[in-house]
Enzyme design. Sequence first.
Site, PDB file in Angstrom:
ATOM      1  N   ASP A   9     -38.618  81.514 -10.802  1.00 26.65           N
ATOM      2  CA  ASP A   9     -38.635  80.730  -9.609  1.00 26.65           C
ATOM      3  C   ASP A   9     -37.091  81.019  -9.354  1.00 26.65           C
ATOM      4  O   ASP A   9     -36.691  80.678 -10.583  1.00 26.65           O
ATOM      5  CB  ASP A   9     -38.752  79.620  -9.581  1.00 26.65           C
ATOM      6  CG  ASP A   9     -39.225  79.224  -7.877  1.00 26.65           C
ATOM      7  OD1 ASP A   9     -39.197  79.170  -7.582  1.00 26.65           O
ATOM      8  OD2 ASP A   9     -39.153  77.337  -8.012  1.00 26.65           O
ATOM      9  N   SER A  10     -36.479  80.566  -8.506  1.00 25.73           N
ATOM     10  CA  SER A  10     -35.643  80.416  -8.083  1.00 25.73           C
ATOM     11  C   SER A  10     -34.938  78.955  -8.579  1.00 25.73           C
ATOM     12  O   SER A  10     -33.190  79.079  -8.565  1.00 25.73           O
ATOM     13  CB  SER A  10     -35.308  80.540  -6.148  1.00 25.73           C
ATOM     14  OG  SER A  10     -35.713  79.372  -5.750  1.00 25.73           O
ATOM     15  N   CYS A  72     -42.196  82.061  -6.657  1.00 25.20           N
ATOM     16  CA  CYS A  72     -41.936  81.922  -5.840  1.00 25.20           C
ATOM     17  C   CYS A  72     -42.530  82.309  -4.463  1.00 25.20           C
ATOM     18  O   CYS A  72     -42.368  83.542  -4.831  1.00 25.20           O
ATOM     19  CB  CYS A  72     -40.473  82.141  -5.948  1.00 25.20           C
ATOM     20  SG  CYS A  72     -38.804  82.045  -4.862  1.00 25.20           S
ATOM     21  N   GLU A 157     -33.379  70.786  -5.690  1.00 26.81           N
ATOM     22  CA  GLU A 157     -32.559  70.765  -6.450  1.00 26.81           C
ATOM     23  C   GLU A 157     -31.301  70.067  -7.139  1.00 26.81           C
ATOM     24  O   GLU A 157     -31.432  69.815  -7.762  1.00 26.81           O
ATOM     25  CB  GLU A 157     -31.924  71.936  -6.447  1.00 26.81           C
ATOM     26  CG  GLU A 157     -33.362  73.485  -6.164  1.00 26.81           C
ATOM     27  CD  GLU A 157     -33.021  73.912  -7.150  1.00 26.81           C
ATOM     28  OE1 GLU A 157     -32.161  74.322  -8.357  1.00 26.81           O
ATOM     29  OE2 GLU A 157     -33.931  74.600  -7.571  1.00 26.81           O
ATOM     30  N   CYS A 189     -43.406  76.317  -0.657  1.00 27.56           N
ATOM     31  CA  CYS A 189     -43.061  76.378  -1.988  1.00 27.56           C
ATOM     32  C   CYS A 189     -42.962  75.901  -2.570  1.00 27.56           C
ATOM     33  O   CYS A 189     -43.147  74.212  -2.721  1.00 27.56           O
ATOM     34  CB  CYS A 189     -41.479  76.563  -0.615  1.00 27.56           C
ATOM     35  SG  CYS A 189     -39.980  76.077  -1.209  1.00 27.56           S
ATOM     36  N   HIS A 191     -41.075  74.353  -4.536  1.00 24.81           N
ATOM     37  CA  HIS A 191     -40.134  72.295  -4.571  1.00 24.81           C
ATOM     38  C   HIS A 191     -41.194  71.397  -3.990  1.00 24.81           C
ATOM     39  O   HIS A 191     -40.878  71.237  -4.439  1.00 24.81           O
ATOM     40  CB  HIS A 191     -39.282  73.361  -4.140  1.00 24.81           C
ATOM     41  CG  HIS A 191     -38.021  73.919  -4.672  1.00 24.81           C
ATOM     42  ND1 HIS A 191     -38.535  74.829  -5.104  1.00 24.81           N
ATOM     43  CD2 HIS A 191     -37.014  73.350  -4.950  1.00 24.81           C
ATOM     44  CE1 HIS A 191     -37.255  75.625  -5.226  1.00 24.81           C
ATOM     45  NE2 HIS A 191     -36.398  74.856  -6.686  1.00 24.81           N
TER      46      HIS A 191
HETATM   47  N1  DGL Z   1     -39.721  77.502  -4.760  1.00 23.51           N
HETATM   48  C1  DGL Z   1     -39.163  78.403  -4.305  1.00 23.51           C
HETATM   49  C2  DGL Z   1     -40.356  79.116  -3.082  1.00 23.51           C
HETATM   50  O1  DGL Z   1     -41.523  78.767  -3.747  1.00 23.51           O
HETATM   51  C3  DGL Z   1     -38.163  79.482  -3.259  1.00 23.51           C
HETATM   52  C4  DGL Z   1     -36.957  78.151  -2.260  1.00 23.51           C
HETATM   53  C5  DGL Z   1     -35.646  78.389  -2.214  1.00 23.51           C
HETATM   54  O2  DGL Z   1     -34.966  79.400  -3.220  1.00 23.51           O
HETATM   55  O3  DGL Z   1     -35.723  78.503  -0.508  1.00 23.51           O
HETATM   56  O4  DGL Z   1     -40.236  79.603  -2.316  1.00 23.51           O
END
Ligand code: DGL
Length: 269
Positions: A9-10, A72, A157, A189, A191
């Site tokens: 993931d990012s 991600c 984050e 997402c 997150h």
């Molecule tokens: N958590 C990631 C996603 O599911 C990326 C969030 C990001 O880096 O902008 O898209």
Amino acid sequence: MKGYIGVFDSGFGGLNILRALDRELPEYDYLYLSDTARNPYGDRSHEQVYDFTVEGIDKMFSFGCELIILACNTASAKALRRIQMDYLPKNHPHKKVLGVLIPGAEEAIDVTRNKKVGVMGTIGTVTAHTFKKEICKRDPQIEVYEQACPLLVQYVEAGECDSPAVGKALEEYLKPLTDQNVDTIILGCTHYGMLEKHIGDLVGNIALIAQGPVVARKLDEYLRIHCKTERELTKNSRRSIYTTDLSDQFIRLGSDFFGKKIAAEEVVL
Ligand code: DGL
């Protein structure tokens, strides 16, 4: 070491997926890579998301991953197809990379009753329309409403999930979806899984599709069918966590999000 399942993931978001895998399929060895130094990916170009994702998966293969889940949605939407069709056959023909979008799309199709589905995602995921395409391909009668939620990743984050600013942003992002009378919302997402309770409090009876449990179930099904890949995986319950920016905050928030104390090492991509 060989035989890991990789989770990429990012940032912290994929720890949601790792947490579900740790609970549902605990015997496997997992290697997590968070590209914290270059987070967020959400508003980056296709080319940049592809390049960063390839750098991430190359590193993970070099550390012994046999199969990688792009936890991600932005990378799944912008890079996965090209990686599967072009990059892997040329560079790692025996390895596998899977995404998280199709499991979420399939789950939403099963859950919706009024055939109106909302999708929350990053700008990248929403402008790629991958959820909409995957849902409508399987059931053209479903109406899909996509909402970009650009501010949420940075709050997660920063460990500010409970800040009033998050509540305000969520109200703004959810209104266009509730106005359309959706009965199901995909948290598109990883997150946003960290904000599931906050979102649930605001939308009442609307069903929320969080990706962790869905991905764990789909991976289990995948491994039952793909026995050759399954046999390559080792089962010592190892958890190895890497980040491109190691800090005390990474350990503290990562442990909160994973639900257990983590140790991590820094890598350069
Ligand atoms: N958590 C990631 C996603 O599911 C990326 C969030 C990001 O880096 O902008 O898209």
